[in-house]
Design an enzyme around this catalytic site. Structure first.
Site, mmCIF file in Angstrom:
data_model
loop_
_atom_site.group_PDB
_atom_site.id
_atom_site.type_symbol
_atom_site.label_atom_id
_atom_site.label_comp_id
_atom_site.label_asym_id
_atom_site.label_seq_id
_atom_site.Cartn_x
_atom_site.Cartn_y
_atom_site.Cartn_z
ATOM 1 N N GLU A 172 0.808 -1.222 0.000
ATOM 2 C CA GLU A 172 0.000 0.000 0.000
ATOM 3 C C GLU A 172 0.846 1.279 0.000
ATOM 4 O O GLU A 172 0.610 2.227 0.741
ATOM 5 C CB GLU A 172 -0.994 -0.030 1.167
ATOM 6 N N GLU A 203 -6.583 -9.804 -3.278
ATOM 7 C CA GLU A 203 -7.323 -9.880 -2.012
ATOM 8 C C GLU A 203 -8.818 -9.668 -2.254
ATOM 9 O O GLU A 203 -9.465 -8.851 -1.601
ATOM 10 C CB GLU A 203 -6.811 -8.825 -1.019
#
Length: 539
Positions: free
Chosen positions: A313, A415
């Protein structure tokens, strides 16, 4: 007056019929994408679609014609800003009830043209619609704008055509005797035993020793990722106390069952998920433990994980760069590559395909971050897109994937889940939309669901209840993975030429051939390609 009103109604009906006919006869989907800024815009996709006026305009809004409900619209345009050198721009559609829907985003520049690609889905018709472009200046220049409508049937047809082309191949089995004479009437049974496309799920330590969980997982998936067990907080909660016992046991399980496994993650930029003792370090002390973390983790698991999410991220958080300087991420990737040269190193982030409302996660921002690392001398190996969806927008998903496909790197949905703010039936419905979209895209190499089971449940979406009885999302996975996207068992006989042909999904197959008192058993692999695969058998 009455005649004029009748004429207007007839004319309006004519326009609706004409629009419907145009949709039904519309072109196949155009997967073109552009991430480079160009001196001149390319021609509009679909020759503009239902937009006929292609004059460049300087405006913050763009008027759209009458839009039909139950329709998917693919939108694209070339964009240039006025004033500042660079700005992130979001395009939004204003609906009749004054609500808005995100259409796409782009990092635009003033000296060249940038391409925006996305779209939207309408459930009901709109008489008047406006797409407006928002940036710090309020004005953009548009060129080669396109709006192409697709019915849901057309959209699904493009998905099916792509799956047939990218995920399947025709196979011809030739049966003959030892002298080369063809044999007619040989009974042939072909069964797919392994899939080439990697489709998996996160698993947690709860799978250890849990035979029902293991059986359920192995009946479906050929790939895995550890949910939390490899993260720094889990392996070194206290400085100097490194413990890999649990992930070692999980790795033993996946290896014993020939499951491909991703490494997630080496670092996580979000301070919420960084060990508290690390957050208290700065300068040389922090740099030292960062290097130690990479060397320890990647030496211990060298050659065991197909991918590593190196600095998770990076588009949204920058803990390490704030404390170690702007080259911190670059140095992480460099050392990771040196320590395990065979592992593919991925960027991984959220909201890239989920929504276009988060400008931190635009395609332009993702590509810019990737190039920043590559310009430092590190080659990025893969594109990781988390895929935490609420309401999926298939036109946006496909448009974003088209753009990222130009990087010519493996693209993984890493994910995938649907928000638990929705009921379980809706989760299943939306999961099917997402899975069909990403599996059918030519540039997607793998899909990982974020559905690990543990005593507390799942992160957002479970596929089963605690007794491994399917929930709606689990039914969707089984329908697609075990039925639609699996060849299963194929039976037949060799024809007068001694051949038997079928279309099969890429992967490994077992074949059994019987003729009179002769039997042949073997395995073969269908790999990607445009030509028919030929497999010869002698009895």
């Amino acid at each position: 007056m009455k005649q004029q009103l009748i004429f207007m109604k007839v004319f309006a009906l004519f326009l609706i019929i004409h629009s419907l006919a145009a949709i039904e006869e519309g072109p196949s989907y155009d997967y073109s994408g552009y991430i480079e800024c160009k001196s001149e815009p390319e021609e509009p996709l679909y020759n503009g679609g239902i937009i006929v006026d292609q004059n460049q305009s300087i405006s913050s809004t763009f008027m759209l014609p009458n839009l039909l409900g139950n329709t998917i619209y693919s939108f694209s345009s070339w964009v240039k800003i006025n004033g500042t050198n660079e700005s992130a721009i979001k395009a939004s559609l204003t609906l009749d009830n004054d609500t808005t829907m995100c259409v796409g985003n782009v990092v635009a520049k003033s000296e060249c043209w940038s391409f925006i690609k996305g779209g939207f889905v309408l459930d009901s018709s709109l008489d008047n619609a406006i797409v407006y472009f928002k940036d710090s200046n309020g004005y953009v220049t548009l060129a080669s704008t396109s709006l192409q409508p697709f019915t849901h049937q057309q959209w699904q047809k493009d998905q099916e055509m792509s799956i047939d082309k990218e995920r399947k191949r025709t196979v011809t089995i030739h049966v003959s005797d030892v002298d080369g004479n063809t044999i007619e009437g040989a009974r042939i049974v072909v069964e797919q035993i392994n899939r080439d496309f990697l489709f998996g799920s996160a698993i947690s330590k709860a799978i250890l020793g849990n035979i029902p969980y293991q059986k359920w997982f192995l009946e479906r998936f050929n790939a895995a990722v550890f949910e939390n067990e490899l993260k720094w907080c889990a392996t070194e909660p206290v400085q100097g106390s490194v413990n890999y016992t649990i992930p070692d046991l999980m790795l033993d399980f996946v290896r014993a069952n020939q499951i491909t496994v991703r490494g997630h993650n080496i670092f996580w930029e979000d301070p919420m998920y960084i060990p508290s003792w690390v957050q208290n370090l700065t300068g040389v002390a922090l740099y030292s433990v960062v290097k130690s973390r990479i060397r320890s983790l990647m030496t211990h698991y060298k050659n065991q994980f197909v991918h590593w999410d190196v600095s998770n991220e990076m588009l949204h958080f920058d803990f390490y760069e704030q404390r170690l300087g702007q080259n911190a991420s670059l140095e992480m990737f460099e050392l990771a590559h040196e320590t395990d040269p065979l592992a593919l190193l991925f960027m991984n982030d959220f909201n890239v395909v989920e929504t276009c409302g988060d400008l931190n996660s635009s395609v332009g921002a993702y590509v810019a971050r990737m190039k920043e690392v590559e310009e430092g001398g590190v080659t990025m190996d893969g594109v990781g897109l988390e895929g935490h969806f609420t309401t999926p927008n298939p036109a946006l998903i496909r448009g974003v994937l088209d753009q990222l496909a130009t990087l010519q790197l493996p693209i993984w949905l890493t994910e995938v889940d649907i928000s638990n703010t929705l009921d379980q039936d809706t989760q299943g419905k939306y999961l099917e939309v997402v899975l069909r979209e990403v599996y059918s895209h030519p540039s997607v190499n793998g899909i990982m669901l974020w559905t690990a089971m543990d005593p507390e449940g799942c992160y957002q979406m479970c596929l089963t209840d605690p007794n491994f009885q399917n929930l709606p999302a689990g039914d969707v996975v089984d329908k697609l993975l075990l039925k639609e996207w699996s060849t299963g068992v194929v039976n037949g006989q060799s024809d007068e030429d001694g051949t038997f042909s079928f279309d099969g999904f890429l992967g490994e197959y077992m074949v059994n051939v019987d003729f009179v008192n002769r039997t042949y058993n073997s395995t073969f692999f269908i790999s990607k390609g445009d030509e028919t695969t030929h497999f010869s058998i002698q009895l």
